[in-house]
Design a protein around this motif. Structure first.
Motif, PDB file in Angstrom:
ATOM      1  N   VAL A 531      39.734  44.285  41.750  1.00 30.94           N
ATOM      2  CA  VAL A 531      40.835  43.522  41.188  1.00 30.94           C
ATOM      3  C   VAL A 531      40.389  42.096  40.919  1.00 30.94           C
ATOM      4  CG1 VAL A 531      43.103  42.595  41.642  1.00 30.94           C
ATOM      5  CG2 VAL A 531      42.534  44.893  42.374  1.00 30.94           C
ATOM      6  N   VAL A 534      37.986  41.612  38.110  1.00 32.20           N
ATOM      7  CA  VAL A 534      38.650  41.628  36.817  1.00 32.20           C
ATOM      8  C   VAL A 534      38.988  40.208  36.387  1.00 32.20           C
ATOM      9  CG1 VAL A 534      40.818  42.246  35.692  1.00 32.20           C
ATOM     10  CG2 VAL A 534      39.610  43.935  37.050  1.00 32.20           C
ATOM     11  N   LEU A 535      39.304  39.414  37.343  1.00 31.48           N
ATOM     12  CA  LEU A 535      39.735  38.056  37.029  1.00 31.48           C
ATOM     13  C   LEU A 535      38.586  37.162  36.625  1.00 31.48           C
ATOM     14  CD1 LEU A 535      42.141  37.573  39.998  1.00 31.48           C
ATOM     15  CD2 LEU A 535      42.685  38.220  37.671  1.00 31.48           C
TER      16      LEU A 535
ATOM     17  N   PRO B 202      47.083  47.835  45.689  1.00 29.04           N
ATOM     18  CA  PRO B 202      47.607  46.492  45.408  1.00 29.04           C
ATOM     19  C   PRO B 202      47.395  46.075  43.958  1.00 29.04           C
ATOM     20  CG  PRO B 202      45.592  46.368  46.693  1.00 29.04           C
ATOM     21  CD  PRO B 202      45.969  47.815  46.628  1.00 29.04           C
ATOM     22  N   VAL B 204      47.453  42.519  41.189  1.00 24.40           N
ATOM     23  CA  VAL B 204      47.350  41.068  41.157  1.00 24.40           C
ATOM     24  C   VAL B 204      48.368  40.556  40.163  1.00 24.40           C
ATOM     25  CG1 VAL B 204      45.936  39.137  40.407  1.00 24.40           C
ATOM     26  CG2 VAL B 204      44.960  40.878  41.867  1.00 24.40           C
ATOM     27  N   LEU B 206      49.405  37.511  37.838  1.00 26.95           N
ATOM     28  CA  LEU B 206      48.828  36.299  37.276  1.00 26.95           C
ATOM     29  C   LEU B 206      49.922  35.273  37.083  1.00 26.95           C
ATOM     30  CD1 LEU B 206      46.598  37.976  34.576  1.00 26.95           C
ATOM     31  CD2 LEU B 206      45.912  37.130  36.804  1.00 26.95           C
ATOM     32  N   GLU B 212      43.815  31.517  39.737  1.00 28.40           N
ATOM     33  CA  GLU B 212      43.624  32.802  40.357  1.00 28.40           C
ATOM     34  C   GLU B 212      44.945  33.551  40.413  1.00 28.40           C
ATOM     35  OE1 GLU B 212      41.587  34.149  44.519  1.00 28.40           O
ATOM     36  OE2 GLU B 212      41.771  32.038  44.018  1.00 28.40           O
ATOM     37  N   GLY B 213      44.854  34.857  40.433  1.00 25.23           N
ATOM     38  CA  GLY B 213      46.074  35.620  40.593  1.00 25.23           C
ATOM     39  C   GLY B 213      46.432  35.748  42.058  1.00 25.23           C
ATOM     40  N   ILE B 215      47.429  38.443  45.006  1.00 25.42           N
ATOM     41  CA  ILE B 215      47.419  39.860  45.365  1.00 25.42           C
ATOM     42  C   ILE B 215      48.784  40.229  45.935  1.00 25.42           C
ATOM     43  CG2 ILE B 215      46.447  41.517  46.974  1.00 25.42           C
ATOM     44  CD1 ILE B 215      43.791  40.291  46.534  1.00 25.42           C
ATOM     45  N   HIS B 217      50.744  43.279  47.904  1.00 26.79           N
ATOM     46  CA  HIS B 217      50.707  44.565  48.603  1.00 26.79           C
ATOM     47  C   HIS B 217      52.087  45.184  48.721  1.00 26.79           C
ATOM     48  CE1 HIS B 217      46.553  44.773  50.115  1.00 26.79           C
ATOM     49  NE2 HIS B 217      46.611  43.472  50.200  1.00 26.79           N
ATOM     50  N   VAL B 280      48.011  42.712  36.989  1.00 28.30           N
ATOM     51  CA  VAL B 280      46.736  43.379  36.747  1.00 28.30           C
ATOM     52  C   VAL B 280      46.609  44.476  37.784  1.00 28.30           C
ATOM     53  CG1 VAL B 280      44.247  43.091  36.679  1.00 28.30           C
ATOM     54  CG2 VAL B 280      45.738  41.226  35.961  1.00 28.30           C
ATOM     55  N   THR B 281      46.289  45.647  37.311  1.00 31.99           N
ATOM     56  CA  THR B 281      46.125  46.740  38.256  1.00 31.99           C
ATOM     57  C   THR B 281      44.650  47.050  38.404  1.00 31.99           C
ATOM     58  OG1 THR B 281      46.427  48.262  36.450  1.00 31.99           O
ATOM     59  CG2 THR B 281      48.352  47.779  37.785  1.00 31.99           C
ATOM     60  N   LEU B 282      44.357  47.740  39.449  1.00 32.10           N
ATOM     61  CA  LEU B 282      42.971  48.074  39.748  1.00 32.10           C
ATOM     62  C   LEU B 282      42.375  48.881  38.595  1.00 32.10           C
ATOM     63  CD1 LEU B 282      40.836  47.905  41.909  1.00 32.10           C
ATOM     64  CD2 LEU B 282      41.754  49.955  42.919  1.00 32.10           C
ATOM     65  N   GLY B 283      41.267  48.384  38.089  1.00 27.46           N
ATOM     66  CA  GLY B 283      40.586  49.129  37.039  1.00 27.46           C
ATOM     67  C   GLY B 283      41.176  48.936  35.664  1.00 27.46           C
ATOM     68  N   HIS B 284      42.214  48.115  35.548  1.00 27.15           N
ATOM     69  CA  HIS B 284      42.798  47.854  34.247  1.00 27.15           C
ATOM     70  C   HIS B 284      42.935  46.351  34.031  1.00 27.15           C
ATOM     71  CE1 HIS B 284      44.267  51.893  35.259  1.00 27.15           C
ATOM     72  NE2 HIS B 284      43.952  52.117  33.999  1.00 27.15           N
TER      73      HIS B 284
END
Lengths: 1228, 289
Positions: A531, A534-535, B202, B204, B206, B212-213, B215, B217, B280-284
């Protein structure tokens, strides 16, 4: 002592022989006879040599104006006191020295030995001061002209004991009274031999706060570089312990007098001391360095020789602390200038070697020359220092000038060094995550314990956050700020099980915060690294660098800082202290011990010797990281274990008298050690795992109290450690030996340990030979960690941040000013994130297991790891799968069985406990299927996983064997668990289901039964239930009043409202049972108001009431909503409650037709039974009514009863057509 | 509707000593036409509750109770149909529903042998028809139905609003394909503290101006306005507890909050007044708003 040096200088004895002699007693056959003879006469003094040499060097360099970061603790005034500086041109010291270094005859040397030793035992006065960071007002200064050698020396302990108290001031020359330590027969433990002097630790005051013990081996030059940690910070046990021991001081005074008397009688005149430092330049930044010139070195040969002896002692680990010596040498290298001595001192000696009496270092040139000589010998160690230090060394112009060759090698080492000690981000607080497996209700004895712990967890973090926010505020005090809250919380931990829960949380949080991985791999806090990537690593990197800069921890405080609890560790220390809970401490010790044992058993898979290619390297990096994590965790845990375990015994100083000490020893030797560290150490040594065991053991011991080193148990540990220390000769690099950096780490931590205030200084030099030499287990040696390069530079610096002081020293030299107050060296936190690998599974039995072991033996270790990992995970997943399928099915069965039971039992009234038993007896036998299903699961899942994880190229046979082993192990794991637990699991789940079902039977019938959802086409656009309740409430409140004259409700609004109600009831998206119940109730209230014609209608004043037709239509809508749309029971009986019927009493004329209409409809739609209505009407009659109203009510009642059971449809139809034709009861 | 502290204070200023009736609400809406009704009502309700908490004790002294009861008896003695109880409550600046409770309790003490239990009182307030005295039943009903800050109906409305927003949030999560565990699932697993939703993976969030974003949970839905008082209580009882167990998370105050309260972002508690759009999602990459 001096005689030895003398012999060396006269070339009677070779350096090698001398060192051999010092190290081993030189009975060796190798040395030539002449040498042996020369040395054997000095035998009793052998052990005195190294302390003497070190002291000698310190003293010789005493006129050096050092450079290095100043000690901030010093006040400006203190610089005026500089003459008292380290071994500083000592009052009388010079005289002492000339005595100590007599030109001839062993006898005189022997006679002087005690003094030498005593002087040597401790440091010069300046060091004594520096260790306390004290200014001119310090104890030593106060007692004035005492001998510098005495000033820092430990008071002979015997002098404090009553046995000596009788006597006159002790005769220090008397060898019987003050035998040199070297003459003590080996093996005599201090406490069993009263004649042996044990040096009491303190020259009290400065010592009491556990300041760095800069004994004679510490840097001689008065400023310990780097800021002295503040008193509170540096004291490992937090709150300051009061210092001082009056009687000690008196005794010292006594001794001092005696000593000065002696000195006056001494034939060698004491050199006058330059008074009070007036001639000295102030030790501040404006001091320019004197240039050093190789051509001006005064007596090269002598310096070379001493450098060689000194280096050899270092190489043989005869000095307690390698890095301290290096620090000293670098101080010499970077000496600013030398204080002018008496001219006589500076006169070149006539002899080639120079007279022994003449100072060794006559100028800065000498110092630098000597330092460079030593550095040349220590190149191997230097080359392992971090890149920054290497660079500074290589760029040092003096070094270049004196030894271009060394400079070249250093430059090469610098260029070849890849390791950079990176700064890691200080870990942010991250909470320990809640894990249902260990933290849910099932893990607690009672609901109360569970909820108490819930609160405690929150209080704990609240306290932690507050600490985070405030601990740096000036004037904030942990105990004052948080103490009572912590104790209140601990007070609630009643059950033992709660304690263990809390301790687990505490320990996990400790590991997470204080050893928190950060940095490497771009992961922060182990949280979803992808995650963050990505940033953009860029932004994060920059941010992190910034953060590092802003939050760089303090320098570690000198080359030998006392044990401390830096950063977050302070929180945990203070928490323990404030909690002051015996139970907590006990549980904590248990838990720490267990974890230490567990981690100490860490097994590192062997690196693949065969393939040294990149692939193996990848594995290797991971393993090294794993080792680092384990090591750092162990050190942290051991430090806290030591802290808690020795907490009750901790005091500022050792017991004042021998009697007291003996009785304490007698008591303490009864107490079993909290963790059998000796056994663990022995095991570790035997199994060649010292590199893992010793570093944490050192942390543990560093927090011991003063008595501990005197206890037989721990004494034997120290013996082992000393023996180990001696054996770690860096230059030896044979096969099967320990790797260089591994050794260096051990040397660094052990060296540090030997400087800890609580470790008696004589320990290092006294222990000799009597160790039961531990046997190296040759069997396991090849599998030991010691021979594997597990330690890298990063780990070395992480464990021993004080090594960074070397760099700081050099950096200050470069900056040309010592005005800068350090800050180069930061606390390094580990950068690894990997969790510990799964513990290896033990498959001990059977031929198959042996075969499997054999199979793995010749395979790459990653294969074994993969198989074990797969087996472990699949086994665990299997259990989860069984829970989710088989057990869940059984629970469903249980629920439906229970429903049946409940239906049949409704009349009988069954006991839930009984019900549970019946269900369990029916269902538990099905648990047997779990094993079959589990086996199938493992067989199905494991091979694929193994296949996916092993390299494509794995030979088919190897692959299938690996798969089979994985299947077997997984089945073993799963089935072992299942067969032991499945019945209990089913029981537990069924029990939970039963109570769930029974609860659902209870007060909330609405929650039960299947509920219809909205239709598939529904778009959930119906008004929200909350809006509707609100709107209906408004109507009700307007109707009930009081209301403003202009307030009212339009009939359209009412219709719209009921329409919306219908929509909402049909779209059930947002509807929850309580809301629906309230809607039902409100709708009934609304109906009652309609029936009683109580709703004020907006419109012309004449027509304030709802038209009866409209009312009827609205009632109709309501009826159909009740019948078709509500899914909760509608409290229709409220329509006939006295209050609602009473509404009718207020209307004139009373119109009963709507009520009668409603009752009929209710019956007809099957919403209420006739009997039910009759019962309500009956109870209505019991209420008190106005007489006329009661009569009308009775009529209504009769009328309703008189109606035919099944109403005729025509009648109803006709009523609907002619709404106004309702029966007006009052008129009938 | 994120308000600055100053804006909030201005609104709160207008709410001093205003009775919780529908008339008051109407006036409030006229005074602040730009604010949403729900936000105003939420603020009103919270301010009123604070006021009641402050003055609660003085209405519960035995002298006060006795005096209220006597005044009530006197009032209904004169005219049982008049809004005696409601007017009494307004006069002494106390919530009508709570006044009804006081009188009801006092009444039952007089008429029953055993002092009434809390659950009995609650059930009578929910359904005044069961009150043995018809006049009192009407008076109580009138109080509860006219009270817009307390009482069973209001409780139900609040509960319903909370529930509806949870559903709303759940739909949004489903829509964004974010898998989660809801409160019930968490409870079934034995979690001791249960936010509305824990994200299984989790995300993120923005923020426009931040490097920074953040996180996330877990997400907690709050169908109310986040004022200082309630936010601090929630922090203590819920949000930090969630953080203590699950790490950083997001709180959505659907009816807005005081801007200044959003000060724990770095620590891991983020406030929003709606579902975040930039996640923002994991892997995207960033999800389209």
């Amino acid at each position: 002592m001096a005689a030895v040096l003398e012999s060396l200088l006269r070339e009677e004895v070779s350096v090698a022989a001398a060192v051999r002699w010092i190290a081993r007693g030189a009975q060796s056959s190798e040395g030539d006879a002449g040498e042996a003879a020369a040395l054997s006469s000095l035998r009793p003094l052998r052990k005195e040599f190294v302390p003497f040499l070190l002291n000698f060097l310190r003293e010789q360099s005493s006129r050096v104006v050092p450079q290095g970061p100043p000690t901030p603790a010093k006040t400006p005034g203190s610089s005026a006191a500089l003459p008292g500086r380290p071994g500083g041109p000592p009052r009388g010291g010079r005289g002492a020295r000339s005595q100590l270094f007599p030109p001839t005859e062993p006898l005189s040397a022997a006679a002087e030995a005690p003094a030498a030793r005593r002087g040597g035992r401790r440091r010069g006065p300046g060091q004594a001061r520096e260790r306390g960071g004290r200014g001119p007002g310090s104890l030593e200064e106060g007692v004035g002209g005492e001998s510098p050698l005495w000033a820092g020396s430990r008071r002979p302990r015997a002098a404090g004991s009553p046995s000596r108290a009788r006597s006159d001031p002790p005769n220090l020359s008397n060898l019987e009274e003050f035998p040199p330590v070297g003459s003590v027969p080996p093996g005599s433990a201090g406490r069993t031999k009263p004649s042996r002097r044990i040096n009491p630790t303190p020259v009290s005051e400065e010592r009491s706060l556990s300041k760095p013990k800069t004994c004679f081996t510490s840097p001689p030059i008065n400023c310990v570089p780097g800021p002295q940690p503040s008193v509170l910070d540096s004291s490992p046990w937090g709150q300051g312990l009061t210092a001082g021991c009056r009687s000690l001081q008196e005794e010292r005074e006594m001794l001092r007098k005696e000593r000065s008397k002696q000195l006056q009688q001494s034939p060698a005149p004491a050199c006058p001391t330059p008074e009070s430092g007036s001639s000295l330049p102030t030790r501040t930044g404006n001091l320019t360095a004197e240039p050093a010139d190789p051509a001006k070195v005064s007596s090269r040969q002598r310096l070379e020789l001493v450098a060689l002896v000194y280096s050899s002692c270092i190489a043989e680990n005869l000095v307690p602390n390698l890095f301290l010596e290096l620090f000293f040498v670098l101080q010499l290298l970077t000496a600013r200038r030398m204080v002018a001595a008496k001219s006589s001192d500076l006169e070149p000696s006539p002899g080639v070697l120079g007279s022994p009496e003449s100072p060794l270092f006559q100028s800065v040139h000498d110092c630098v020359f000597f330092a460079v000589q030593v550095l040349e010998h220590q190149f191997q160690v230097l080359s392992c220092l971090d890149k920054g230090t290497l660079k500074l060394l290589a760029e040092n112009e003096r070094l270049l000038c004196f030894s271009p060759a060394l400079q070249g090698r250093l430059r090469a080492a610098y260029e070849g060094s890849v390791a950079k000690v990176s700064l890691a981000m200080p870990p942010a607080v991250q909470a320990v995550s809640f894990q249902p497996e260990t933290d849910n209700r099932a893990n607690f004895s009672s609901d109360r314990a569970f909820h108490t712990f819930k609160k405690q967890r929150d209080v704990f973090y609240e306290v932690l956050r507050e600490w985070e926010d405030r601990h740096e505020e000036p004037g904030w005090d942990f105990e004052k700020g948080l103490g009572s809250r912590i104790r209140a919380m601990m007070g609630q931990l009643s059950a033992a099980c709660s304690h263990s829960h809390f301790v687990r949380l505490f320990q996990k949080q400790l590991l997470q915060m204080c050893q928190s991985p950060g940095g490497a791999g771009g992961t922060i806090l182990g949280e979803a690294p992808d995650v963050l990537s990505v940033l953009g690593a860029d932004k994060l990197g920059r941010l992190r660098r910034l953060q590092e800069r802003l939050a760089a921890p303090q320098s570690s405080g000198g080359p030998c800082p006392p044990p401390s609890f830096p950063g977050c560790q302070a929180f945990f220390r203070d928490f323990i202290l404030s909690a002051g809970s015996f139970q907590f401490n006990q549980h904590l010790m248990d838990s720490l011990s267990l974890k230490i044992r567990e981690l100490n058993g860490f097994v590192l898979p062997q690196p693949e010797a065969s393939e040294e290619d990149g692939e193996a390297d990848v594995d290797w990096q991971g393993e090294r990281r794993q080792f680092a994590v384990v090591l750092l965790s162990l050190r942290l845990l051991a430090k806290f274990l030591g802290f808690v375990a020795f907490l009750p015994y901790r005091g500022p100083e050792p017991p004042p008298t021998r009697e007291l000490q003996d009785s304490i020893l007698a008591l303490r030797s009864q107490v079993p050690p909290v963790l059998d560290v000796r056994a663990l150490l022995q095991q570790g040594l035997r199994a060649h795992r010292a590199v893992l065991t010793v570093p944490w053991l050192v942390e543990f011991l560093s927090l011991a109290d003063h008595i501990v080193p005197m206890l037989d148990y721990y004494r034997s540990i120290f013996s082992l450690l000393l023996h180990l220390h001696r054996s770690l000769v860096l230059s030896k690099d044979s096969d099967g030996e320990m790797c260089f950096l591994n050794k260096l780490l051990l040397l660094a931590v052990l060296g540090w340990l030997f400087q800890i205030p609580t470790v008696p200084e004589d320990l290092f030099f006294v222990e000799e030979g009597q160790v039961d030499v531990f046997e190296m287990d040759t069997e396991t040696s090849e599998h030991g960690l010691d021979g594997v390069p597990v330690v890298d530079q990063h780990l070395l610096y992480t464990c021993c941040p004080y090594i960074g002081e070397l760099r700081k020293l050099l950096a200050v030299w470069v900056s040309g000013s010592s005005g800068r107050s350090g800050g180069f060296v930061r606390k390094i936190t580990p950068t690894t994130t990997t969790s510990l690998g799964a513990p290896p599974l033990r498959t001990t039995q059977g031929l198959q297991a042996q075969l499997a072991q054999a199979f793995f033996h010749n395979q790459p270790p990653s294969l074994r790891r993969t198989v074990e990992f797969v087996a472990e995970r699949i086994g665990s997943n299997c259990v989860k799968h069984i829970k989710a399928t088989l057990v869940a099915d059984l629970v469903h069965q249980a629920e439906s069985l229970l429903q049946e039971q409940l239906v049949t039992q409704r009349q009988e009234g069954g006991d839930p406990g009984q019900l549970l038993e019946i269900l369990c007896s029916q269902l538990c036998p099905h648990g047997a299927q779990a094993l079959t299903q589990g086996r199938e699961f493992c067989q199905k899942k494991s091979p694929g996983a193994v296949r996916a994880l092993l390299p494509e190229e794995t030979p088919a046979a190897v692959l299938s064997s690996a798969e089979n082993i994985a299947v077997g192990l997984a089945i073993e794991k799963a089935c072992t668990w299942l067969s032991a637990n499945i019945t209990a699991l089913i029981r537990r789940e069924v029990k939970a289901a039963v109570s769930r079902v029974l609860r659902a039977q209870g007060p909330e019938p609405a929650a039960r039964g299947c509920r219809r959802g909205c239709s598939r086409a529904c778009e959930h656009r119906a008004p929200l239930p909350s809006h509707l309740i609100s709107a209906i409430k408004d109507v009700l409140s307007v109707a009930v009043g009081p209301r403003d004259p202009e307030e009212g409700v339009s009939p359209e609004h009412l219709e719209q409202l009921l329409g919306q109600l219908g929509q909402t009831l049909r779209c059930r998206q947002f509807l929850c049972p309580p809301a629906e119940q309230h809607l039902a109730k409100c709708s009934v209230e609304l109906a009652s108001l309609l029936v009683a014609d109580q709703i004020p209608v907006l419109g012309p004043p004449a027509q304030h009431q709802l038209e009866r037709g409209q009312a009827r239509r609205l009632l109709h809508t309501l009826l159909s909503l009740w019948k078709d749309d509500f899914q909760v029971p509608v409290p229709l009986q409220l329509l006939l409650s006295p209050r609602n019927v009473g509404l009718l009493a207020d209307t004139r004329p009373r119109e009963w037709d709507l009520l009668l209409f409603l009752l009929r409809e209710l019956v007809e739609k099957g919403l209420m039974g006739r009997k039910e209505i009759e019962a309500c009407l009956d109870s209505l009659r019991e209420a008190q009514w106005p007489e006329d109203f009661a009569e009308e009510l009775a009529t209504l009642f009769n009328l309703f009863l008189a109606e035919p059971q099944v109403p005729e449809p025509q009648l109803r139809a006709c009523e609907l057509v002619q709404p106004n034709r309702g029966t007006v009861l009052a008129q009938s | 509707m994120i308000l600055t502290k100053a804006q909030y204070d201005e609104i709160a200023q207008c709410l001093v000593s205003v009775p919780p009736t529908r008339q008051s609400l109407r006036k409030l809406k006229q005074r602040f036409p730009s604010q949403s009704q729900a936000t105003l009502l939420s603020i009103f309700s919270q301010e009123y509750q604070k006021h009641i908490k402050r003055t609660h004790a003085k209405h519960h002294t035995s002298e006060a109770i006795e005096s209220y009861y006597q005044r009530y008896l006197h009032g209904v003695g004169k005219n049982g149909a008049a809004p005696v109880l409601l007017e009494l409550a307004n006069e002494v600046d106390y919530a009508p529903s709570l006044m009804a409770r006081i009188i009801l309790e006092r009444f039952l003490q007089e008429h029953e042998e055993t002092p009434p239990s809390k659950s009995v009182i609650n059930s009578l307030l929910r359904d005044p028809s069961q009150i043995p005295d018809g006049v009192l039943a009407n008076q109580v009903y009138q109080c509860t139905v006219n009270d817009c800050c307390y009482g069973p109906l209001v409780d139900c409305i609040k509960h319903a609003i909370g529930h509806e927003h949870e559903i709303l949030l759940r739909d949004l999560l489903l829509e964004k394909n974010l898998s989660f565990l809801d409160e019930d699932q968490l409870r079934a697993k034995g979690y001791d503290k249960t936010p509305d939703f824990i994200l299984q993976v989790p995300v993120v969030m923005l923020c426009p101006l931040a490097v920074e974003g953040h996180i996330i949970h877990w997400i907690e839905s709050k169908a109310s306005f986040g004022d200082e008082c309630s936010h601090h209580a929630y922090l203590h009882d819920q949000f930090w507890s969630y953080w203590n167990r699950f790490g950083p998370g997001l709180v959505i105050y659907w009816y807005g909050f005081i801007q200044e309260l959003d000060c724990n972002r770095e620590r891991g508690i983020l406030l929003k007044a709606c579902f975040p759009t930039d996640i923002v999602t994991l892997g995207h990459g960033a999800a389209a708003p």
